[in-house]
Design a protein around this motif. Sequence first.
Motif, PDB file in Angstrom:
ATOM      1  N   PRO A  93      -0.026   5.722  -1.034  1.00 19.99           N
ATOM      2  CA  PRO A  93       0.457   5.119   0.218  1.00 19.99           C
ATOM      3  C   PRO A  93      -0.311   3.844   0.580  1.00 19.99           C
ATOM      4  CG  PRO A  93       0.175   7.476   0.473  1.00 19.99           C
ATOM      5  CD  PRO A  93      -0.437   7.119  -0.847  1.00 19.99           C
ATOM      6  N   LYS A  94      -1.521   3.692   0.017  1.00 23.16           N
ATOM      7  CA  LYS A  94      -2.327   2.497   0.285  1.00 23.16           C
ATOM      8  C   LYS A  94      -2.203   1.457  -0.819  1.00 23.16           C
ATOM      9  CE  LYS A  94      -5.739   5.053   3.009  1.00 23.16           C
ATOM     10  NZ  LYS A  94      -7.190   5.410   3.157  1.00 23.16           N
ATOM     11  N   SER A  95      -1.176   1.559  -1.621  1.00 23.79           N
ATOM     12  CA  SER A  95      -0.946   0.592  -2.698  1.00 23.79           C
ATOM     13  C   SER A  95      -0.869  -0.825  -2.156  1.00 23.79           C
ATOM     14  CB  SER A  95       0.361   0.927  -3.419  1.00 23.79           C
ATOM     15  OG  SER A  95       0.748  -0.129  -4.279  1.00 23.79           O
ATOM     16  N   ASP A  96      -1.369  -1.777  -2.965  1.00 22.62           N
ATOM     17  CA  ASP A  96      -1.330  -3.188  -2.582  1.00 22.62           C
ATOM     18  C   ASP A  96      -0.054  -3.870  -3.055  1.00 22.62           C
ATOM     19  OD1 ASP A  96      -1.965  -3.042  -5.304  1.00 22.62           O
ATOM     20  OD2 ASP A  96      -3.112  -4.903  -5.251  1.00 22.62           O
ATOM     21  N   PHE A  97       0.963  -3.097  -3.435  1.00 24.33           N
ATOM     22  CA  PHE A  97       2.167  -3.685  -4.033  1.00 24.33           C
ATOM     23  C   PHE A  97       2.798  -4.763  -3.156  1.00 24.33           C
ATOM     24  CE2 PHE A  97       6.754  -3.849  -4.728  1.00 24.33           C
ATOM     25  CZ  PHE A  97       6.818  -4.114  -6.085  1.00 24.33           C
ATOM     26  N   ALA A  98       3.032  -4.459  -1.891  1.00 25.83           N
ATOM     27  CA  ALA A  98       3.726  -5.409  -1.016  1.00 25.83           C
ATOM     28  C   ALA A  98       2.923  -6.698  -0.863  1.00 25.83           C
ATOM     29  CB  ALA A  98       3.982  -4.773   0.350  1.00 25.83           C
ATOM     30  N   GLU A  99       1.612  -6.574  -0.647  1.00 29.35           N
ATOM     31  CA  GLU A  99       0.789  -7.770  -0.469  1.00 29.35           C
ATOM     32  C   GLU A  99       0.694  -8.565  -1.765  1.00 29.35           C
ATOM     33  OE1 GLU A  99      -3.598  -9.142   1.215  1.00 29.35           O
ATOM     34  OE2 GLU A  99      -3.230  -7.044   0.729  1.00 29.35           O
ATOM     35  N   ALA A 100       0.555  -7.874  -2.902  1.00 30.74           N
ATOM     36  CA  ALA A 100       0.467  -8.574  -4.186  1.00 30.74           C
ATOM     37  C   ALA A 100       1.742  -9.355  -4.470  1.00 30.74           C
ATOM     38  CB  ALA A 100       0.192  -7.576  -5.311  1.00 30.74           C
ATOM     39  N   MET A 101       2.882  -8.759  -4.208  1.00 30.75           N
ATOM     40  CA  MET A 101       4.148  -9.453  -4.444  1.00 30.75           C
ATOM     41  C   MET A 101       4.324 -10.629  -3.480  1.00 30.75           C
ATOM     42  SD  MET A 101       5.459  -7.983  -7.080  1.00 30.75           S
ATOM     43  CE  MET A 101       7.181  -8.454  -7.107  1.00 30.75           C
ATOM     44  N   GLU A 102       3.845 -10.472  -2.254  1.00 28.73           N
ATOM     45  CA  GLU A 102       3.923 -11.559  -1.277  1.00 28.73           C
ATOM     46  C   GLU A 102       3.072 -12.744  -1.716  1.00 28.73           C
ATOM     47  OE1 GLU A 102       5.102 -13.589   2.148  1.00 28.73           O
ATOM     48  OE2 GLU A 102       5.851 -11.692   1.396  1.00 28.73           O
ATOM     49  N   VAL A 103       1.821 -12.473  -2.081  1.00 30.05           N
ATOM     50  CA  VAL A 103       0.867 -13.539  -2.391  1.00 30.05           C
ATOM     51  C   VAL A 103       1.154 -14.203  -3.738  1.00 30.05           C
ATOM     52  CG1 VAL A 103      -1.576 -14.001  -2.918  1.00 30.05           C
ATOM     53  CG2 VAL A 103      -0.946 -12.599  -0.939  1.00 30.05           C
ATOM     54  N   MET A 104       1.539 -13.407  -4.740  1.00 31.86           N
ATOM     55  CA  MET A 104       1.616 -13.930  -6.106  1.00 31.86           C
ATOM     56  C   MET A 104       3.031 -14.169  -6.614  1.00 31.86           C
ATOM     57  SD  MET A 104      -1.643 -12.046  -7.922  1.00 31.86           S
ATOM     58  CE  MET A 104      -1.365 -10.361  -7.348  1.00 31.86           C
ATOM     59  N   VAL A 105       4.054 -13.816  -5.799  1.00 30.56           N
ATOM     60  CA  VAL A 105       5.435 -14.060  -6.219  1.00 30.56           C
ATOM     61  C   VAL A 105       6.239 -14.751  -5.114  1.00 30.56           C
ATOM     62  CG1 VAL A 105       7.528 -13.050  -7.192  1.00 30.56           C
ATOM     63  CG2 VAL A 105       5.307 -11.981  -7.653  1.00 30.56           C
ATOM     64  N   ALA A 106       6.345 -14.111  -3.958  1.00 31.40           N
ATOM     65  CA  ALA A 106       7.196 -14.649  -2.895  1.00 31.40           C
ATOM     66  C   ALA A 106       6.672 -15.979  -2.362  1.00 31.40           C
ATOM     67  CB  ALA A 106       7.329 -13.638  -1.761  1.00 31.40           C
TER      68      ALA A 106
END
Length: 223
Positions: A93-106
């Motif tokens: 539940p504390k995965s950094d997936f959303a932040e990683a995709m925001e910073v490095m893709v979106a």
Amino acid sequence: MTRPLHPSALVTGGNRGLGRAIAAGLKAKGCRVTIGARSEEDGRQAAAELGMAFVRLDLTEPDSYFDAVMQARGFDILVNNAGILNHGSLLSPKSDFAEAMEVMVAAPLDLIRLNVPHWRETGWGRIVNLSSGWGSFTQGLGGPGAYGVAKAALNALTKALPRDLPPGVKINACDPGWARTRMGGASAPLSPEEGADTALWLALLPEDGPTGGFFRRREPVGW
């Protein structure tokens, strides 16, 4: 169109590590460099030390980078260097997936979109996406957390975007190798300057240079 005599460049995460080395290298090659950083204090200090401009960029806050690009009226060179590296499981539940995709893709894609009007007007542009071997399918999508998945997505953008970019604009990704940065650690074999070499080469490619590729040590590597 030929390259501007003194291209303008934006380097995200340019206050330290690879970003700082890339920014310094671009300045040494005659570019007018702006470094972006989330920390205003650290960014301004680095910019003062390097003798270049600074803008506050938080890649999780689109308004910050929208304002930076609009005020500059676009940049000739965009280096998408900023990244995050966390160690939690993708299933947590504390995965950094959303932040990683925001910073490095979106955010990199948003920055590209914001610069397109400038590139259409000038007919020249270079985009360098700092990726990683951990983002390579051929190397097994390694690394902790969402890092490798986000870098793989950044690679996919690099491969797909040449069909949509204006003429005269080149986009490439690079794996800088394992460099001595805060993320890479003190035991890494490469200096930040050595890690920056391929990014600098891609940022100033001639008209007959590649686009839509993935490179390490200036040589193509597998996706």
